[in-house]
Design an enzyme around this catalytic site. Structure first.
Site, mmCIF file in Angstrom:
data_model
loop_
_atom_site.group_PDB
_atom_site.id
_atom_site.type_symbol
_atom_site.label_atom_id
_atom_site.label_comp_id
_atom_site.label_asym_id
_atom_site.label_seq_id
_atom_site.Cartn_x
_atom_site.Cartn_y
_atom_site.Cartn_z
ATOM 1 N N SER A 104 0.827 -1.205 0.000
ATOM 2 C CA SER A 104 0.000 0.000 0.000
ATOM 3 C C SER A 104 0.870 1.267 0.000
ATOM 4 O O SER A 104 0.702 2.164 -0.828
ATOM 5 C CB SER A 104 -0.881 -0.088 1.263
ATOM 6 O OG SER A 104 -1.509 1.094 1.527
ATOM 7 N N SER A 128 7.409 -11.824 -5.088
ATOM 8 C CA SER A 128 7.303 -10.869 -6.203
ATOM 9 C C SER A 128 8.582 -10.762 -7.018
ATOM 10 O O SER A 128 8.530 -10.376 -8.192
ATOM 11 C CB SER A 128 6.974 -9.479 -5.651
ATOM 12 O OG SER A 128 5.854 -9.532 -4.794
ATOM 13 N N ARG A 146 12.448 3.489 14.687
ATOM 14 C CA ARG A 146 12.026 4.851 15.065
ATOM 15 C C ARG A 146 12.575 5.317 16.407
ATOM 16 O O ARG A 146 12.914 6.477 16.571
ATOM 17 C CB ARG A 146 10.497 4.939 15.126
ATOM 18 C CG ARG A 146 9.834 4.984 13.783
ATOM 19 C CD ARG A 146 8.327 5.093 13.953
ATOM 20 N NE ARG A 146 7.657 4.881 12.683
ATOM 21 C CZ ARG A 146 6.453 4.351 12.558
ATOM 22 N NH1 ARG A 146 5.762 3.973 13.627
ATOM 23 N NH2 ARG A 146 5.914 4.203 11.366
ATOM 24 N N CYS A 149 1.447 7.004 11.301
ATOM 25 C CA CYS A 149 0.585 7.930 10.527
ATOM 26 C C CYS A 149 -0.334 8.795 11.399
ATOM 27 O O CYS A 149 -0.606 9.954 11.058
ATOM 28 C CB CYS A 149 -0.224 7.151 9.505
ATOM 29 S SG CYS A 149 -0.905 5.612 10.115
ATOM 30 N N LYS A 200 2.444 3.680 20.321
ATOM 31 C CA LYS A 200 3.253 4.528 19.430
ATOM 32 C C LYS A 200 2.828 5.993 19.579
ATOM 33 O O LYS A 200 3.672 6.889 19.621
ATOM 34 C CB LYS A 200 3.089 4.083 17.973
ATOM 35 C CG LYS A 200 3.813 2.800 17.633
ATOM 36 C CD LYS A 200 3.654 2.471 16.155
ATOM 37 C CE LYS A 200 2.918 1.176 15.958
ATOM 38 N NZ LYS A 200 2.566 0.848 14.594
ATOM 39 N N ARG A 213 -10.517 1.967 14.456
ATOM 40 C CA ARG A 213 -10.545 1.829 12.989
ATOM 41 C C ARG A 213 -11.966 2.091 12.523
ATOM 42 O O ARG A 213 -12.927 1.548 13.104
ATOM 43 C CB ARG A 213 -10.127 0.407 12.609
ATOM 44 C CG ARG A 213 -9.977 0.177 11.128
ATOM 45 C CD ARG A 213 -8.744 0.804 10.543
ATOM 46 N NE ARG A 213 -7.527 0.131 10.950
ATOM 47 C CZ ARG A 213 -6.302 0.675 10.823
ATOM 48 N NH1 ARG A 213 -6.155 1.888 10.318
ATOM 49 N NH2 ARG A 213 -5.235 0.013 11.206
ATOM 50 N N HIS A 245 -6.948 10.079 8.484
ATOM 51 C CA HIS A 245 -7.143 9.797 9.915
ATOM 52 C C HIS A 245 -7.673 11.052 10.609
ATOM 53 O O HIS A 245 -7.085 12.133 10.523
ATOM 54 C CB HIS A 245 -5.810 9.426 10.574
ATOM 55 C CG HIS A 245 -5.282 8.069 10.212
ATOM 56 N ND1 HIS A 245 -5.988 7.140 9.487
ATOM 57 C CD2 HIS A 245 -4.094 7.483 10.522
ATOM 58 C CE1 HIS A 245 -5.256 6.040 9.354
ATOM 59 N NE2 HIS A 245 -4.109 6.224 9.970
ATOM 60 N N ASN A 249 -3.343 9.695 5.790
ATOM 61 C CA ASN A 249 -2.429 8.731 6.411
ATOM 62 C C ASN A 249 -1.413 8.128 5.460
ATOM 63 O O ASN A 249 -0.275 7.881 5.848
ATOM 64 C CB ASN A 249 -3.205 7.610 7.103
ATOM 65 C CG ASN A 249 -4.219 6.960 6.201
ATOM 66 O OD1 ASN A 249 -5.149 7.625 5.729
ATOM 67 N ND2 ASN A 249 -4.067 5.691 5.937
ATOM 68 N N THR A 250 -1.765 7.912 4.169
ATOM 69 C CA THR A 250 -0.747 7.304 3.296
ATOM 70 C C THR A 250 0.085 8.365 2.577
ATOM 71 O O THR A 250 1.112 8.046 2.000
ATOM 72 C CB THR A 250 -1.348 6.335 2.248
ATOM 73 O OG1 THR A 250 -2.281 7.049 1.443
ATOM 74 C CG2 THR A 250 -2.011 5.155 2.915
HETATM 75 P P1 NAP Z 1 1.563 -3.836 2.937
HETATM 76 O O1 NAP Z 1 0.548 -3.302 1.997
HETATM 77 O O2 NAP Z 1 1.265 -5.126 3.641
HETATM 78 O O3 NAP Z 1 2.964 -4.023 2.099
HETATM 79 C C1 NAP Z 1 4.078 -4.711 2.628
HETATM 80 C C2 NAP Z 1 5.242 -4.762 1.623
HETATM 81 O O4 NAP Z 1 6.304 -5.493 2.236
HETATM 82 C C3 NAP Z 1 4.926 -5.487 0.301
HETATM 83 O O5 NAP Z 1 5.577 -4.861 -0.776
HETATM 84 C C4 NAP Z 1 5.525 -6.875 0.513
HETATM 85 O O6 NAP Z 1 5.929 -7.504 -0.693
HETATM 86 C C5 NAP Z 1 6.747 -6.533 1.340
HETATM 87 N N1 NAP Z 1 7.217 -7.692 2.079
HETATM 88 C C6 NAP Z 1 6.500 -8.522 2.886
HETATM 89 N N2 NAP Z 1 7.284 -9.529 3.362
HETATM 90 C C7 NAP Z 1 8.514 -9.319 2.820
HETATM 91 C C8 NAP Z 1 9.757 -10.028 2.912
HETATM 92 N N3 NAP Z 1 9.888 -11.156 3.640
HETATM 93 N N4 NAP Z 1 10.828 -9.532 2.241
HETATM 94 C C9 NAP Z 1 10.718 -8.423 1.485
HETATM 95 N N5 NAP Z 1 9.559 -7.714 1.342
HETATM 96 C C10 NAP Z 1 8.482 -8.167 2.005
HETATM 97 O O7 NAP Z 1 1.921 -2.799 4.063
HETATM 98 P P2 NAP Z 1 1.768 -1.165 4.048
HETATM 99 O O8 NAP Z 1 0.455 -0.746 4.572
HETATM 100 O O9 NAP Z 1 2.218 -0.686 2.713
HETATM 101 O O10 NAP Z 1 2.814 -0.755 5.173
HETATM 102 C C11 NAP Z 1 4.222 -0.797 4.934
HETATM 103 C C12 NAP Z 1 4.965 -0.267 6.153
HETATM 104 O O11 NAP Z 1 4.664 1.107 6.334
HETATM 105 C C13 NAP Z 1 4.592 -0.982 7.445
HETATM 106 O O12 NAP Z 1 5.742 -1.106 8.234
HETATM 107 C C14 NAP Z 1 3.563 -0.047 8.059
HETATM 108 O O13 NAP Z 1 3.490 -0.185 9.448
HETATM 109 C C15 NAP Z 1 4.097 1.322 7.640
HETATM 110 N N6 NAP Z 1 3.108 2.385 7.547
HETATM 111 C C16 NAP Z 1 1.933 2.214 6.879
HETATM 112 C C17 NAP Z 1 1.033 3.282 6.788
HETATM 113 C C18 NAP Z 1 -0.271 3.172 6.046
HETATM 114 O O14 NAP Z 1 -1.055 4.145 6.106
HETATM 115 N N7 NAP Z 1 -0.570 2.061 5.359
HETATM 116 C C19 NAP Z 1 1.342 4.495 7.357
HETATM 117 C C20 NAP Z 1 2.562 4.663 8.021
HETATM 118 C C21 NAP Z 1 3.423 3.593 8.107
HETATM 119 P P3 NAP Z 1 5.050 -8.670 -1.415
HETATM 120 O O15 NAP Z 1 3.910 -7.985 -2.135
HETATM 121 O O16 NAP Z 1 6.029 -9.283 -2.369
HETATM 122 O O17 NAP Z 1 4.577 -9.584 -0.354
#
Ligand code: NAP
Length: 352
Positions: free
Chosen positions: A18, A44, A113, A148, A204, A235, A242, A327-328
């Site tokens: 995401s 991937s 962090r 976020c 956090k 949520r 948010h 948030n994103t």
């Molecule tokens: P997500 O949609 O679940 O994406 C996770 C990513 O990590 C995917 O590209 C996945 O690749 C990769 N990944 C998973 N396992 C892996 C491994 N073993 N080795 C290498 N890559 C791997 O998560 P997200 O919402 O984007 O969040 C990403 C990070 O940002 C998290 O730490 C989250 O806490 C933080 N964050 C998110 C938000 C938000 O609003 N969503 C805001 C602030 C911070 P595959 O597709 O190949 O599995």
């Protein structure tokens, strides 16, 4: 102060997720950065990006990106700067390996962090904390952005804490679904519903603002701000944005007009430096008591501004108000891009 002569090559770790997708969307046409590497899990790696990703951004997937090959998250990518949108379960060691190998890691993940030598950065709030990277004993560096929901809250608190001093904060969040990644929360769990628990989120929100609003001491240590924060995180069935209901107590009495003026006057280093992702103004205060609302206001300042409203007296603490931030964008990919812009403008990428 530098502006790169030619675009700097950047990579994205967790490019299929995401936050990774949002990095790709936001970096299209960026004046300083161009994407030269995409990396994700072994599931991937070795596939064309268009075959590895379930693209769900509003903008179409750019053809150049669609046809790039996804790499594994190993530090042999053709770039110097990597943005990390990695799952927190794997981000820790992967980001460390990249920093050891000389990469500049700009991370969204929680793993580093709170580390003493890692800046937890919002460029409008604590740009001087970037100097902590000089304490990191590796060829590269790691810079993180906050959780976020912390980002919106701290942007609202920053001018008030500087001018008046804050003693206590009580915050209740209403957090969007995209904050849980993709596919995130099941539709049957959230439609016609609200979930009063987001794992690790309250902890956090209670600690990260103290580091962000803390003071960088001579010896290169952050003295945390002395504010008591209590957070309750929920949520809700909103896609992005948010919302937070905040009550706070000041160290001495403050007039509401002075608070609104402080928010409206607030400008900081990113605005002064005219960084490409810096919103101007960074904070909007709405007089209309129905505002801010996620659908209407999350994209203000290209999703980088924070919206405020409903300032009124609080019968328990001093005042209460509403905060909204994307948030994103501001809370994840956009915030990380702004961090990278500050780092580059200040020339840190040429030091290591
Ligand atoms: P997500 O949609 O679940 O994406 C996770 C990513 O990590 C995917 O590209 C996945 O690749 C990769 N990944 C998973 N396992 C892996 C491994 N073993 N080795 C290498 N890559 C791997 O998560 P997200 O919402 O984007 O969040 C990403 C990070 O940002 C998290 O730490 C989250 O806490 C933080 N964050 C998110 C938000 C938000 O609003 N969503 C805001 C602030 C911070 P595959 O597709 O190949 O599995």
């Amino acid at each position: 102060m530098k502006i790169p002569d030619q675009k700097l090559p950047v990579g994205i770790l967790g490019a299929t997720g995401s936050v990774g997708q949002k990095f790709i969307e936001l970096l299209q046409g960026h004046p300083w950065f161009t994407i030269t590497a995409l990396a994700a899990s072994e599931r991937s790696a070795g596939k064309l990006y268009k075959h590895a990703v379930n693209w769900f951004q509003q903008a179409p997937l750019p053809p150049r990106i669609a046809n790039m090959m996804v790499s594994a998250c190993v530090p042999d990518l053709p770039c110097r700067i990597v943005f990390s949108g990695l799952d927190a379960a794997v981000a820790g060691p992967i980001e460390e390996a990249f920093a050891e190998a000389g990469y500049i890691v700009i991370s969204n993940a929680k793993n580093h962090r709170m580390s003493e030598t890692v800046p937890l950065l919002i460029p409008e709030v604590n740009p001087d904390h970037l100097d902590l990277v000089r304490k990191q004993h590796c060829k590269g560096m790691i810079v993180t952005n906050p959780n976020c929901s912390t980002t919106g809250l701290v942007m609202a608190l920053k001018p008030l804490h500087d001018l008046f001093g804050i003693e206590k904060v009580f915050v209740v969040t209403h957090q969007a679904l995209s904050g849980a990644g993709y596919p995130g929360v099941s539709s049957l769990d959230i439609i016609d519903n609200m979930i009063p628990y987001i794992g690790g989120e309250e902890e956090k929100m209670q600690i990260e603002p103290l580091k962000l609003l803390g003071t960088l001491e001579e010896g290169g240590k952050v003295d945390f701000a002395n504010i008591a924060i209590s957070a309750q995180c929920n949520r809700v069935a909103v896609t992005n944005g948010h919302m937070e209901s905040v009550s706070l107590k000041f160290r001495s009495p403050v007039k509401k007009e002075a608070i609104i003026q402080a928010w409206r006057d607030f400008r900081a280093l990113p605005q002064e430096l005219e960084l490409p992702f810096a919103p101007n103004p960074p904070l909007y205060y709405f007089d209309d008591p129905r505002y801010p609302q996620p659908r209407l206001h999350r994209d203000l300042g290209n999703g980088m501004a924070v919206s405020l409203g409903r300032l009124r007296d609080c019968t328990i603490l001093d005042v209460k108000f509403t905060v909204l931030s994307h948030n994103t964008v501001r809370g994840a990919a956009g915030g990380a891009i702004l961090n990278a812009e500050l780092l580059v403008k200040k020339g840190y990428h040429e030091e290591h």
